[in-house]
Scaffold this motif. Structure first.
Motif, short mmCIF file in Angstrom:
data_model
loop_
_atom_site.label_atom_id
_atom_site.label_comp_id
_atom_site.label_asym_id
_atom_site.label_seq_id
_atom_site.Cartn_x
_atom_site.Cartn_y
_atom_site.Cartn_z
N ARG A 117 -11.17 7.68 9.43
CA ARG A 117 -10.93 9.57 9.75
C ARG A 117 -9.81 9.77 8.89
N GLY A 118 -9.30 8.86 8.57
CA GLY A 118 -9.02 8.96 7.06
C GLY A 118 -6.82 8.64 7.76
N ALA A 119 -6.99 8.39 8.68
CA ALA A 119 -5.42 7.30 9.39
C ALA A 119 -5.09 5.70 8.40
N PRO A 120 -4.32 5.52 8.88
CA PRO A 120 -3.87 4.84 8.44
C PRO A 120 -4.25 3.68 8.69
N SER A 123 -12.24 10.00 -0.74
CA SER A 123 -12.77 11.02 0.57
C SER A 123 -12.56 10.63 1.63
N LEU A 124 -12.01 9.17 2.07
CA LEU A 124 -11.54 9.02 3.38
C LEU A 124 -10.42 10.28 3.61
N LEU A 125 -9.23 10.19 3.34
CA LEU A 125 -8.21 11.50 2.93
C LEU A 125 -8.71 12.71 3.18
N GLN A 126 -10.02 12.77 3.16
CA GLN A 126 -9.85 14.74 3.02
C GLN A 126 -11.07 14.46 4.71
N LYS A 127 -10.62 13.15 5.53
CA LYS A 127 -10.99 13.46 7.05
C LYS A 127 -10.11 13.56 7.25
N GLN A 163 -3.84 15.18 7.02
CA GLN A 163 -2.67 14.96 6.80
C GLN A 163 -2.42 14.34 5.45
N THR A 164 -1.76 14.30 5.07
CA THR A 164 -1.00 13.74 3.21
C THR A 164 -0.36 12.42 4.10
N ASN A 165 -0.82 11.23 3.68
CA ASN A 165 0.04 10.17 3.65
C ASN A 165 0.18 9.17 2.12
N ASP A 166 0.50 8.39 1.87
CA ASP A 166 0.39 7.67 0.77
C ASP A 166 0.61 5.90 1.42
N THR A 167 -0.07 5.50 2.34
CA THR A 167 -0.83 4.51 3.52
C THR A 167 -2.21 4.15 1.69
#
Length: 300
Positions: free
Chosen positions: A217-220, A200-204, A207-211
């Motif tokens: 906001r979906g950032a690390p 859910s957070l990543l959808q915001k 970008q794609t990341n594996d952190t």
């Protein structure tokens, strides 16, 4: 200052390549050596080989006159001892004058840690029906379950977690890696977060990341972000203590030792290079054993 440029450059390369030192460690080495170079310039010493015990005593006197703590002076001496060991190896100087200088004895601070009752309140404060609540619960569980540093937690990726073995690969200081196991509570919290809240957070973020741990906001997450989350959890739990991520590391080590774990195992789990770093936790174990003794021995 322009003197000793080549020696400084060669030593930095030695730290980076041979010692695998982190940028943070290298920064402190450079800062300590630079302050020593400034002292040598002021004293009119133009050759590193001119430094002897008497010069070092004057340098130390200046450090104490500046009201520097014993810990800071000890770190500077350690940095300079390593620097001169390198210079001796490279035959830039014929001997290491810092070998004969003893480090100032330091008062070993007692690490702050959380009692089980305080931890229980924190473990029950997050609303795990929300993505951020799932993240916060997983963050708390993994920090306590593994004792990892906040800088290590920040770098954690999905590939670092092995749910089948119940272990996490931690990328530590100086590019050192270690595997640390985690238990059922951490596993359940991590799986719930990774399978639900994290998506859910990543959808915001576009970008794609594996952190593993993401912000709203979906950032690390940053180390400061992790600290802020813990502060809010403490506030929500109505605890009157100040909790930092490092305090969970202290708590991890203290609780393991109090339950009978040996010092060497805890050293390995914490990623300490020297056993002396782990021994700061033994005071708590001694207090724990004393309480058991006083409450249990017939003639205590």
């Amino acid at each position: 200052m322009e003197k000793f440029v080549e020696e400084r450059k060669a030593f930095t390369e030695y730290l980076q390549i041979e010692k695998n030192a982190s940028p943070y460690t290298i920064h402190f080495y450079q800062r300590d050596i630079e302050s020593f170079f400034e002292f040598l310039n002021k004293e009119g010493i133009i050759q590193l080989g001119e430094v002897d015990y008497a010069v070092i005593r004057v340098f130390l006197t200046e450090q104490y006159d500046q009201k520097l703590s014993r810990r800071t002076v000890s770190r500077k001496l350690s940095s300079l001892r390593t620097f001169y060991r390198f210079l001796e190896r490279e035959e830039i100087v014929t001997s290491n004058p810092f070998i004969s200088v003893s480090l100032p004895k330091m008062d070993k601070p007692i690490p702050d840690f959380l009692y089980q009752e305080e931890l229980e309140k924190l473990f029950h404060v997050s609303d795990t029906s929300t993505p951020l609540g799932e993240r916060n619960q997983a963050l708390l569980e993994i920090l306590y379950a593994t004792g990892m540093r906040v800088s290590e937690c920040k770098k954690l990726t999905l590939q670092d977690i092995d749910f089948s073995l119940g272990t996490v690969l931690i990328h530590g200081k100086g590019r050192k890696e270690r595997y640390v196991p985690f238990g059922r509570f951490a596993q359940e919290a991590l799986e719930a977060y990774i399978n639900n809240g994290r998506n859910s957070l990543l959808q915001k973020s576009n970008q794609t990341n594996d952190t593993v741990f993401l912000n709203a906001r979906g950032a690390p997450l940053t180390p400061r972000g992790i600290s802020t989350i813990l502060e809010q959890m403490v506030k929500n739990a109505a605890l009157t203590i100040h909790v930092t991520p490092h305090m969970l590391r202290h708590t991890f080590a203290t609780h393991l030792l109090n339950e009978g774990a040996d010092l060497r195992s805890v050293q390995e789990l914490l990623g300490h290079e020297h056993l002396s770093s782990t021994q700061i936790y033994t005071h708590v174990t001694k207090d724990h054993l004393r309480n058991i003794y006083m409450n249990s021995h017939p003639r205590a």
